[in-house]
Design a protein around this motif. Structure first.
Motif, short mmCIF file in Angstrom:
data_model
loop_
_atom_site.label_atom_id
_atom_site.label_comp_id
_atom_site.label_asym_id
_atom_site.label_seq_id
_atom_site.Cartn_x
_atom_site.Cartn_y
_atom_site.Cartn_z
N ILE A 1 -8.96 10.63 -5.43
CA ILE A 1 -8.34 10.40 -4.10
C ILE A 1 -9.38 10.17 -3.00
O ILE A 1 -9.04 10.00 -1.84
CB ILE A 1 -7.42 11.57 -3.69
N LEU B 1 -0.93 13.07 -5.38
CA LEU B 1 -0.26 12.63 -4.15
C LEU B 1 1.12 13.28 -3.99
O LEU B 1 1.54 13.58 -2.88
CB LEU B 1 -0.15 11.11 -4.11
N VAL C 1 -0.09 8.67 2.40
CA VAL C 1 0.31 9.16 1.07
C VAL C 1 1.56 8.41 0.61
O VAL C 1 1.65 7.94 -0.54
CB VAL C 1 0.56 10.69 1.11
#
Length: 352
Positions: A191, A165, A139
């Motif tokens: 994502i 995120l 991340v």
């Protein structure tokens, strides 16, 4: 498997060193792990899911061939504690649809434990923190890249990704898995390619000694004794094997139980086709409609789908033959909106 159009779901077997992962993998898939395996190499294998319904149908139709549904397993390299920066287990695990964490709960003087003592709670916490760390790094790296790209102006999807995120980062800081975060379908898309490992469904398997098979390790956890399973698997004579299991107080091999539960945890179920050529279990996602199910058998069936004849497994077993199911008026004819139910026996009508 060309007809399955890459629909195989993969299950990662993950765990610390010396937990019995290789033994479990070999028991499930029948594949021996090469001793000369390169460090960090993942090994893949397929495990048939023993299914009493397939056995009963096979008994009834006496086909030339009987085919079970399958799980695909990936034996990942050992998870090591955060001292080491190389996470060789991570790439193969991230490409899987389900993680099966094997945790050692058996004492054995012959099998050395890297941490010096057997402590399942400590080991589980250690693996969990490794998974969290792996995602934190991912991340973090992605957020840095997005910050760089910002200079040239951001697209809608980059703005959305950054927001998600940031949320993920806060959750990971709390040492919470990302699977607890609810996302909208469009956010999921954004994502998806990151393959974050703590968003992947997870099941814990505790490798116990024989006297602890009944021990409860909480929800989403199983016990299995790789040692007993190896002994069971080594007995070739069916009656002898049954006798050994009865003595041990085991109703069915835990391998079968685990395999079925993993299949279920992946959101998968089986429908069946029968006949004198073969009786076979096919794998589909729960909630799939009839044409999609037909497409598993052959893409022509999905393309030219007309309708599907369905017998319920229980109806067939009670009636004793297809003919009698029809006479009892229990044969259903369904159109393209029919949602297949677990255990349906299907005959597809199509025209190409």
């Amino acid at each position: 498997h060309c007809m399955l159009k890459g629909s195989f779901m993969k299950i990662a077997i993950l765990g610390l060193a010396q937990t019995g992962k290789k033994t479990l993998f070999t028991l499930l898939t029948g594949r021996t792990v090469p001793a000369a395996r390169k460090a960090g190499e993942a090994v893949e294998g397929v495990a048939p899911i023993r299914d009493g319904r397939v056995d009963a149908l096979s008994e009834l139709f006496q086909p030339k061939k009987t085919v079970y549904a399958e799980n695909q397993f990936v034996l990942c390299p050992d998870v090591s504690d955060s001292g080491s920066t190389s996470r060789l287990w991570m790439d193969p695990a991230r490409r899987c649809d389900l993680l099966c964490l094997l945790i050692r709960a058996f004492d054995s003087p012959e099998v050395f434990h890297p941490s010096g003592s057997v402590d399942p709670a400590r080991d589980r916490a250690m693996i969990e923190s490794e998974l969290l760390l792996a995602d934190m790094q991912l991340v973090e790296t992605r957020l840095q890249r997005l910050a760089k790209e910002k200079k040239g102006g951001q697209t809608q999807s980059q703005i959305l990704e950054e927001q998600i995120l940031e949320r993920f980062s806060a959750v990971l800081e709390e040492e919470t898995f990302l699977s607890t975060v609810q996302l909208e379908p469009n956010e999921e898309q954004v994502i998806k390619s990151l393959d974050l490992v703590t968003r992947t469904p997870l099941i814990y398997a505790y490798n116990v000694s024989e006297d602890e098979l009944d021990k409860d390790f909480g929800p989403g956890a199983f016990t299995i004794s790789c040692e007993i399973e190896s002994e069971i698997a080594a007995i070739e004579d069916v009656a002898e094997r049954q006798e050994f299991m009865t003595e041990m107080g085991i109703a069915e091999p835990s391998l079968d139980r685990i395999n079925a539960a993993l299949y279920d945890a992946l959101g998968l179920m089986s429908f069946y086709t029968t006949g004198e050529d073969e009786c076979r279990a096919w794998t589909i996602r729960k909630g799939a409609k009839a044409p999609v199910a037909g497409g598993k058998i052959h893409s022509d069936i999905e393309r030219g789908f007309i309708r599907v004849e369905v017998m319920k497994y229980d109806d067939l077993i009670v009636a004793g033959s297809e003919q009698k199911v029809k006479q009892a008026g229990k044969m259903q004819l369904n159109g393209k909106d029919y949602v297949i139910e677990d255990g349906d026996i299907c005959h597809f009508l199509f025209n190409v």
